[in-house]
Scaffold this motif. Structure first.
Motif, PDB file in Angstrom:
ATOM      1  N   HIS A 122       0.930  -1.320   0.131  1.00  0.00           N
ATOM      2  CA  HIS A 122       0.051  -0.105  -0.054  1.00  0.00           C
ATOM      3  C   HIS A 122       0.954   1.089  -0.101  1.00  0.00           C
ATOM      4  CE1 HIS A 122      -4.031  -1.673   0.453  1.00  0.00           C
ATOM      5  NE2 HIS A 122      -3.361  -2.838   1.196  1.00  0.00           N
ATOM      6  N   VAL A 123       1.880   1.228   0.713  1.00  0.00           N
ATOM      7  CA  VAL A 123       2.898   2.289   0.711  1.00  0.00           C
ATOM      8  C   VAL A 123       3.413   2.544  -0.633  1.00  0.00           C
ATOM      9  CG1 VAL A 123       5.168   3.407   1.291  1.00  0.00           C
ATOM     10  CG2 VAL A 123       3.665   2.106   3.248  1.00  0.00           C
ATOM     11  N   ARG A 125       1.865   2.261  -3.399  1.00  0.00           N
ATOM     12  CA  ARG A 125       0.845   2.885  -4.330  1.00  0.00           C
ATOM     13  C   ARG A 125       0.961   4.307  -4.392  1.00  0.00           C
ATOM     14  NH1 ARG A 125      -4.970   1.588  -3.175  1.00  0.00           N
ATOM     15  NH2 ARG A 125      -4.834   2.333  -5.541  1.00  0.00           N
ATOM     16  N   TYR A 126       1.424   4.955  -3.150  1.00  0.00           N
ATOM     17  CA  TYR A 126       1.423   6.243  -2.677  1.00  0.00           C
ATOM     18  C   TYR A 126       2.835   6.902  -3.064  1.00  0.00           C
ATOM     19  CZ  TYR A 126      -2.806   4.805  -0.617  1.00  0.00           C
ATOM     20  OH  TYR A 126      -4.065   4.327  -0.589  1.00  0.00           O
ATOM     21  N   ALA A 196      -2.195  10.422   5.186  1.00  0.00           N
ATOM     22  CA  ALA A 196      -2.017   9.456   4.134  1.00  0.00           C
ATOM     23  C   ALA A 196      -1.538   8.190   4.769  1.00  0.00           C
ATOM     24  CB  ALA A 196      -1.459   9.803   2.965  1.00  0.00           C
ATOM     25  N   CYS A 200      -3.566   4.381   5.055  1.00  0.00           N
ATOM     26  CA  CYS A 200      -2.739   3.644   4.548  1.00  0.00           C
ATOM     27  C   CYS A 200      -2.705   2.336   5.534  1.00  0.00           C
ATOM     28  CB  CYS A 200      -1.516   3.796   3.908  1.00  0.00           C
ATOM     29  SG  CYS A 200      -0.465   2.600   3.003  1.00  0.00           S
ATOM     30  N   TYR A 201      -2.115   2.526   6.639  1.00  0.00           N
ATOM     31  CA  TYR A 201      -1.953   1.647   7.614  1.00  0.00           C
ATOM     32  C   TYR A 201      -3.441   0.896   8.180  1.00  0.00           C
ATOM     33  CZ  TYR A 201      -1.658   0.156  12.681  1.00  0.00           C
ATOM     34  OH  TYR A 201      -1.702  -0.679  13.819  1.00  0.00           O
ATOM     35  N   THR A 203      -5.870   0.671   6.001  1.00  0.00           N
ATOM     36  CA  THR A 203      -6.481  -0.220   5.059  1.00  0.00           C
ATOM     37  C   THR A 203      -5.620  -1.587   4.927  1.00  0.00           C
ATOM     38  OG1 THR A 203      -6.540   1.984   3.795  1.00  0.00           O
ATOM     39  CG2 THR A 203      -6.535  -0.018   2.369  1.00  0.00           C
ATOM     40  N   ALA A 204      -4.356  -1.531   5.211  1.00  0.00           N
ATOM     41  CA  ALA A 204      -3.395  -2.521   5.099  1.00  0.00           C
ATOM     42  C   ALA A 204      -3.864  -3.706   6.264  1.00  0.00           C
ATOM     43  CB  ALA A 204      -1.820  -2.304   5.586  1.00  0.00           C
ATOM     44  N   SER A 294      -6.252   8.050  -0.623  1.00  0.00           N
ATOM     45  CA  SER A 294      -6.008   7.074   0.531  1.00  0.00           C
ATOM     46  C   SER A 294      -7.278   6.881   1.413  1.00  0.00           C
ATOM     47  CB  SER A 294      -4.832   7.582   1.515  1.00  0.00           C
ATOM     48  OG  SER A 294      -5.104   8.922   1.950  1.00  0.00           O
ATOM     49  N   ASP A 297      -9.587   4.386  -0.742  1.00  0.00           N
ATOM     50  CA  ASP A 297      -9.054   3.168  -0.414  1.00  0.00           C
ATOM     51  C   ASP A 297      -9.506   2.534   0.960  1.00  0.00           C
ATOM     52  OD1 ASP A 297      -7.736   3.219  -2.636  1.00  0.00           O
ATOM     53  OD2 ASP A 297      -5.467   3.655  -2.067  1.00  0.00           O
TER      54      ASP A 297
END
Length: 370
Positions: A122-123, A125-126, A196, A200-201, A203-204, A294, A297
């Motif tokens: 995921h990281v 991706r950004y 973000a 992201c965290y 989402t993961a 983010s 997502d």
């Protein structure tokens, strides 16, 4: 494929360094002397931004007839206001921001390799858009700093001060003050990266939970997944309470900056001025996008949890109630909003805003040309 990969640990370290440089770091510094020094630097940075903002407001007041110059100054004032609000909000939310960052650091130390790889995915991706935004902000900042060298202007940005400030030494101090103000405005991007990173965290962790639900059938493990799901929900709720005003600040200041920076691009202006506002406009748009992307997502991944539970193999008399509990809770996606009374931050919201802005300025350009 992402050629340049930034590990989550490295990203947290970069955020810590940028936070110290921008006086927005939530982590306390050990030692009484360093703590006092940190507070002094914060006060000096805040005072410098306020001094810069007052000069811009006075410039607008004394040049009300020049609409283009007023709009250009409003753009700069919006960026400075973003820095001022960033300092205030981060200082107020220091304890919550520190807790969220420590939560991610603890996860990176205790999670297994597969979970870390999901977060790394995921990281990645950004990474590209973060690098692009950093480049755009740096270019805009450099153009502003070197503006007096390529134009006839005295200072990097237009300000007005009383006549007693018009001495070589005081003019030099104003020049240096504006340089530091510009650096602070550029470093405000670290707050967007932090937001973000929180999304992201979360989402993961939801994706890890999804994989666990798809590979287990025992009652005890399903209940452990329920507890994990509740922990993620609490983290997202705390994130929402922490960053909602940062998101509100971002939308107000960068929305104003994006709208005002379009005017110099559609009328005759020096190339140096247009270059400055091209980079600034694109950077403002990307600052919208990184948070919206983010957050979107996170919302989409939270919806997939219910589908992960919808398999016949799970439906046993011992597990049916637990599975139904997860499905029902997942019907309400995890969303991030600016505040409880404002629209949810999403890609659609960002897209509608930019579409209306472009339509408005297309009409304005036609009026100006006629």
């Amino acid at each position: 494929m992402v050629r340049f990969r930034l590990k989550p640990q490295q990203l947290l370290r970069i955020l810590e360094i940028l936070g110290v440089l921008s006086s927005t770091s939530p982590k306390p510094i050990s030692g009484r002397f360093y703590n006092i020094l940190q507070n002094i630097v914060w006060c000096l940075t805040f005072g410098n931004l306020i001094f810069q903002l007052i000069g811009e407001m006075l410039y607008i007041y004394h040049n009300q007839d020049d609409n283009i110059m007023v709009l250009k100054t409003i753009f700069v004032a919006a960026c400075v206001t973003d820095g001022v609000l960033n300092l205030i909000i981060c200082h107020i939310q220091k304890e919550r921001l520190q807790y969220l960052l420590e939560e991610i650091e603890n996860y990176l130390q205790t999670a297994d390799k597969n979970d870390i790889n999901i977060l790394q995915k995921h990281v990645n991706r950004y990474t590209l858009i973060l690098a692009a935004n950093t480049l755009l902000l740096s270019c805009a900042g450099l153009i502003i700093c070197f503006r007096p060298l390529i134009t006839k202007e005295r200072f990097p940005v237009d300000v007005w001060y009383p006549s007693f400030m018009d001495t070589p030494f005081r003019s030099f101090l104003i020049y240096v003050s504006q340089i530091f103000s510009g650096l602070e405005c550029v470093l405000c991007f670290n707050t967007d990266i932090s937001i973000a990173m929180f999304f992201c965290y979360s989402t993961a962790r939801l994706e890890v939970l999804q994989h666990n639900l798809e590979n287990t059938k025992t009652k005890d493990f399903i209940r452990a997944c329920i507890k994990e799901h509740q922990d993620i929900i609490k983290f997202v709720e705390l994130t929402q309470a922490t960053v909602q005003y940062l998101i509100l600040k971002l939308n107000l200041t960068m929305g104003t900056a994006a709208v005002c920076s379009l005017f110099p691009l559609i009328i005759d202006q020096p190339l140096a001025v247009k270059g400055q506002f091209v980079f600034s406009f694109l950077s403002a748009c990307e600052r919208f996008y990184i948070s919206a992307w983010s957050a979107n997502d996170l919302s989409e991944m939270s919806k997939k949890i219910a589908y992960s539970c919808s398999f016949e193999d799970y439906m046993t008399p011992e597990t049916v109630n637990d599975i139904l509990f997860i499905i029902l809770r997942s019907q309400k996606p995890l969303t991030i909003s600016m505040a409880s009374f404002l629209p949810v931050l999403s890609i659609e919201y960002f897209g509608n805003f930019m579409t209306k802005a472009f339509s408005y300025f297309t009409a304005m350009k036609s009026v100006i040309n006629t």
